[in-house]
Design a protein around this motif. Sequence first.
Motif, PDB file in Angstrom:
ATOM      1  N   LYS A 203       0.822  -1.220   0.000  1.00 28.59           N
ATOM      2  CA  LYS A 203       0.000   0.000   0.000  1.00 28.59           C
ATOM      3  C   LYS A 203       0.858   1.274   0.000  1.00 28.59           C
ATOM      4  O   LYS A 203       0.407   2.329  -0.429  1.00 28.59           O
ATOM      5  N   LYS A 205       3.275   1.724  -1.883  1.00 30.37           N
ATOM      6  CA  LYS A 205       3.523   2.021  -3.303  1.00 30.37           C
ATOM      7  C   LYS A 205       2.210   2.157  -4.095  1.00 30.37           C
ATOM      8  O   LYS A 205       2.116   2.968  -5.006  1.00 30.37           O
ATOM      9  N   TYR A 206       1.220   1.325  -3.716  1.00 24.92           N
ATOM     10  CA  TYR A 206      -0.062   1.321  -4.443  1.00 24.92           C
ATOM     11  C   TYR A 206      -1.153   1.684  -3.437  1.00 24.92           C
ATOM     12  O   TYR A 206      -1.770   0.796  -2.832  1.00 24.92           O
ATOM     13  N   SER A 207      -1.344   2.967  -3.217  1.00 30.01           N
ATOM     14  CA  SER A 207      -2.175   3.407  -2.086  1.00 30.01           C
ATOM     15  C   SER A 207      -3.627   2.931  -2.171  1.00 30.01           C
ATOM     16  O   SER A 207      -4.279   2.750  -1.152  1.00 30.01           O
ATOM     17  N   ASP A 208      -4.128   2.695  -3.401  1.00 30.56           N
ATOM     18  CA  ASP A 208      -5.541   2.306  -3.539  1.00 30.56           C
ATOM     19  C   ASP A 208      -5.752   0.794  -3.407  1.00 30.56           C
ATOM     20  O   ASP A 208      -6.888   0.326  -3.529  1.00 30.56           O
ATOM     21  N   LEU A 209      -4.694   0.047  -3.217  1.00 30.11           N
ATOM     22  CA  LEU A 209      -4.800  -1.421  -3.263  1.00 30.11           C
ATOM     23  C   LEU A 209      -5.711  -1.957  -2.164  1.00 30.11           C
ATOM     24  O   LEU A 209      -5.563  -1.627  -0.995  1.00 30.11           O
ATOM     25  N   LYS A 216     -10.491  -4.181  -9.992  1.00 26.30           N
ATOM     26  CA  LYS A 216      -9.134  -4.391 -10.516  1.00 26.30           C
ATOM     27  C   LYS A 216      -9.141  -4.462 -12.051  1.00 26.30           C
ATOM     28  O   LYS A 216     -10.183  -4.641 -12.683  1.00 26.30           O
ATOM     29  N   GLN A 290      -0.545  -0.879 -15.711  1.00 29.01           N
ATOM     30  CA  GLN A 290      -1.857  -0.618 -15.092  1.00 29.01           C
ATOM     31  C   GLN A 290      -2.584  -1.905 -14.710  1.00 29.01           C
ATOM     32  O   GLN A 290      -3.593  -1.872 -14.017  1.00 29.01           O
ATOM     33  N   ASP A 292      -3.599  -5.358 -12.931  1.00 31.59           N
ATOM     34  CA  ASP A 292      -3.444  -6.025 -11.627  1.00 31.59           C
ATOM     35  C   ASP A 292      -3.207  -7.513 -11.821  1.00 31.59           C
ATOM     36  O   ASP A 292      -2.786  -8.205 -10.896  1.00 31.59           O
ATOM     37  N   LYS A 331       3.089  -4.460 -12.039  1.00 32.66           N
ATOM     38  CA  LYS A 331       3.012  -4.152 -10.603  1.00 32.66           C
ATOM     39  C   LYS A 331       3.667  -5.283  -9.805  1.00 32.66           C
ATOM     40  O   LYS A 331       3.650  -6.442 -10.241  1.00 32.66           O
TER      41      LYS A 331
END
Length: 399
Positions: A203, A205-209, A216, A290, A292, A331
């Motif tokens: 999170k 690095k990927y705050s919305d995860l 997704k 982009q 997932d 990612k």
Amino acid sequence: MEEFAKFRHQLARPIEDKIRELQRHDRLKHMIFGSQLSPEILEKLRRNADMIRNMARSRQGNDRLRQLLPHKRAMLYFTQPSTRTFLSFMAACQILGITCNEVRNPETSSEVKRESRMDSIRMFSSYFDVIVMRSKISDFAECCSYMMNELENQEMRAIPIVNAGSGSDEHPTQALLDMYTILRTFDFDETSASARSRLGRLKEKYSDLKPGPAGKTYLFCGDIGRGRTVRSLAATLAQYPGVRMFFVAPAHEVLKLDAEMKDRLDHQGVDIYEFTSLDAKLDGDPILSQADCVYMTRIQREHNSKETEEQIANIDLAPFKLTPDRVNTLKDYAPIMHPFPRDSVVGEIPTEIDSDPRAMYFRQARNGMWARAALLVHLFDAVDSLYLAYHDVFGRAQD
Ligand code: ASP
């Protein structure tokens, strides 16, 4: 096909009507389409599969699993080539104590005496308790399930039909194992403390995860038009909210996303994008960065006509292959999946990617065994017995 003419009206119905007929209350009666796998059913199957997987780690657990369904017999009727699906169904039966038998070459059955395929299936249903079938004929498994429903309505013997691959149409048990893999991967193992910190780290690095398949982006690459695994998996994923799908395929009529599937996904509210290279960009950013989840497929040459054979031979497939450079743009958590077999000549996933921690395809194939065992337990309504056996092995406190 003449043999299926009597089911013409049933075959022509919208999928929602068909699905109702393939269920018994909240349980699957037959497994024919990927879209039968609703998030609720998948959650149940996932729980079964996790229990079976944990029990299979010990001898005591295996002994209990083998006692679950020893009174059942399965017919594996595979008249199209298969390695993983056939063997993993066989292994799933062995895990649960189910006896299985196989017909792989119709020339060894009475079809050579001009017995109709439907008669053969009805005969199998006299001797066995489930038929798992693969055929190059798209509607065959579906028609068999309608025949079983008719027999049931007449209070005659009827058994579950499992579609293990129908032409270029559907492969719902592949969608099941793909979803099992996706659910486990996007769980980020929230239950264990170390995994919680993994999600925490990601999170940063990927705050919305967020955990789970909803919201997704799924990238499908290769033979989208004829890939039955893509069709089934996309139909299953479309049931989760906020899903975006990227389809990457050569701009050839038979290989690209077909209009019917596009309409269906559109109708389900999926955000669809089509591209002709893995290096394409969307809103200025590479599509690979982009995604997932990346789902690679091989070109399904067995469906080529003479004409398409030549046309496809002239297509440059380099834009549809994963390379280390392309993988580097993914990612950190994005699983690389493939239903396998991969094409060793084309090399859509070169073997040098195999050691990447995101390469999921071998684990995905092993998941097929647990997911298919879970499906058999569900179809035979043996979930309560599975829970009891699990509690006996692990004790209630650990549930
Ligand atoms: N094994 C999968 C299938 O039977 C994928 C493939 O063959 O490419 O459809």
